[in-house]
Design a protein around this motif. Structure first.
Motif, short mmCIF file in Angstrom:
data_model
loop_
_atom_site.label_atom_id
_atom_site.label_comp_id
_atom_site.label_asym_id
_atom_site.label_seq_id
_atom_site.Cartn_x
_atom_site.Cartn_y
_atom_site.Cartn_z
N CYS A 1 11.44 102.21 61.17
CA CYS A 1 11.28 103.46 60.43
C CYS A 1 9.84 103.96 60.48
O CYS A 1 9.59 105.17 60.57
N LYS B 1 8.56 107.57 62.64
CA LYS B 1 8.19 108.65 61.73
C LYS B 1 7.54 109.82 62.44
O LYS B 1 7.85 110.99 62.15
N SER C 1 14.69 112.75 59.26
CA SER C 1 15.19 111.39 59.08
C SER C 1 15.38 110.71 60.43
O SER C 1 16.50 110.36 60.82
N CYS D 1 14.63 107.74 61.41
CA CYS D 1 15.10 106.36 61.33
C CYS D 1 16.62 106.33 61.15
O CYS D 1 17.32 105.53 61.78
N LYS D 2 17.11 107.21 60.30
CA LYS D 2 18.57 107.31 60.13
C LYS D 2 19.22 107.67 61.46
O LYS D 2 20.25 107.08 61.84
N GLN E 1 12.83 112.24 54.75
CA GLN E 1 14.25 112.08 54.45
C GLN E 1 14.76 110.66 54.69
O GLN E 1 15.89 110.34 54.29
N ASP E 2 13.95 109.82 55.29
CA ASP E 2 14.37 108.44 55.52
C ASP E 2 14.30 107.59 54.25
O ASP E 2 14.92 106.52 54.18
N PHE F 1 17.76 107.54 53.08
CA PHE F 1 18.54 106.69 53.97
C PHE F 1 18.35 105.22 53.64
O PHE F 1 19.31 104.44 53.55
#
Length: 294
Positions: free
Chosen positions: A136, A140, A147, A149-150, A211-212, A215
């Motif tokens: 994550c 970034k 997001s 990572c999501k 936004q992660d 998540f």
């Protein structure tokens, strides 16, 4: 009430609950002296149970410390009458329950028919917690407001969801084996605390895309729900200790004087993204609440 006052009030409440709970813990195993044919209380699990990064190191290889929630539970007045065996180890997965981890024997080996209490925190490393956080942080820059990572873990298939499903089946088997080896044991499956802001709003100190945070929060909740299901299906004598609710608002994004989960700042060492001494204390209270239930 100031933040420091709230923290002091919470600490006093937790300490009082721990002291009262300890007095009642005697009735759980009811030994008149420490057992000579095996431990009465066995603590199993990973770094969240070993107290990683705290002072009072008992085992450097496993980052096992006296500040862990099992040590706090064992240190209650009645816990002192229970022969205590701590086999928690940083980096442990469900495989570590049945297989050696470095020089350490399988954790399950600590159990005997005389064991009356088992606490278990396991599953985060099955999901790949450390590598997920590293990923994550790395992605970034590709979309700091989104997001990434999501997207990395859900494009094509839900990688972490599948890992959680696999982990859930293994935890079921762990509980079954604990019950087979220690049929009279009360088993408390201890969940993971609120590492990330429960409202999903991140902070600059933690290097993830905006936004992660939501998540990662959702992934933690999915993991905890899986553990709670396994405990609920484990039958009589198996319960789940919810440490998430008690730590909402004390996550790694909070100011230093408020957080119970350490941030990912340089110098945090093995305590990064782990409960500090306050966090472990709250985990012990949640655990004792379950131990004391009929």
């Amino acid at each position: 009430m100031t933040q420091n006052s709230r923290r002091l009030s919470g600490m006093c409440r937790a300490a009082a609950v721990t002291a009262v709970a300890g007095a009642s813990l005697f009735s759980l195993a009811a030994p008149t002296q420490a057992a000579t044919d095996g431990p009465n209380y066995v603590a199993m699990g990973d770094s969240y149970a070993s107290g990683a990064g705290l002072r009072g190191v008992k085992d450097a290889e496993c980052d096992r410390t006296t500040g862990s929630y099992p040590s706090i539970v064992a240190g209650t007045s009645a816990g002192e009458n229970l022969a205590f065996k701590d086999v928690t180890c940083s980096g442990a997965t469900t495989r570590s329950i049945w297989n050696a981890q470095g020089s350490k024997p399988p954790q399950i080996n600590a159990l005997t028919p005389n064991t009356k209490l088992v606490t278990l925190t396991i599953g985060g490393n099955d999901v790949g917690f450390t590598s997920v956080l590293a990923t994550c942080a790395l992605v970034k820059s590709s979309d700091p407001n989104g997001s990434p990572c999501k997207k990395y873990f859900t494009t094509g298939k839900d990688v972490l969801g599948e890992r959680i499903n696999t982990m859930e089946g293994r935890v079921r088997d762990v509980i079954t084996d604990i019950r087979r080896r220690s049929p009279d044991a009360k088993i408390v499956v201890v969940g993971y605390p609120a590492l990330f802001p429960d409202n999903g709003v991140g902070c600059a100190e933690v290097p993830f895309a905006q936004q992660d945070f939501a998540f990662l929060r959702d992934t933690t909740l999915k993991l905890n729900r899986a553990l709670a299901r396994r405990a609920a299906d484990g039958g009589t004598g198996v319960s789940y200790a919810d440490t998430y609710k008690a730590t909402i608002g004390y996550d790694m994004c909070q100011p230093r004087q408020r957080r119970y989960i350490e941030s990912l700042t340089p110098g945090a060492g093995s305590m990064a993204a782990h409960p500090n001494s306050y966090g472990q204390l709250l985990m012990s209270v949640a655990t004792l609440d379950q131990i004391l239930k009929p």
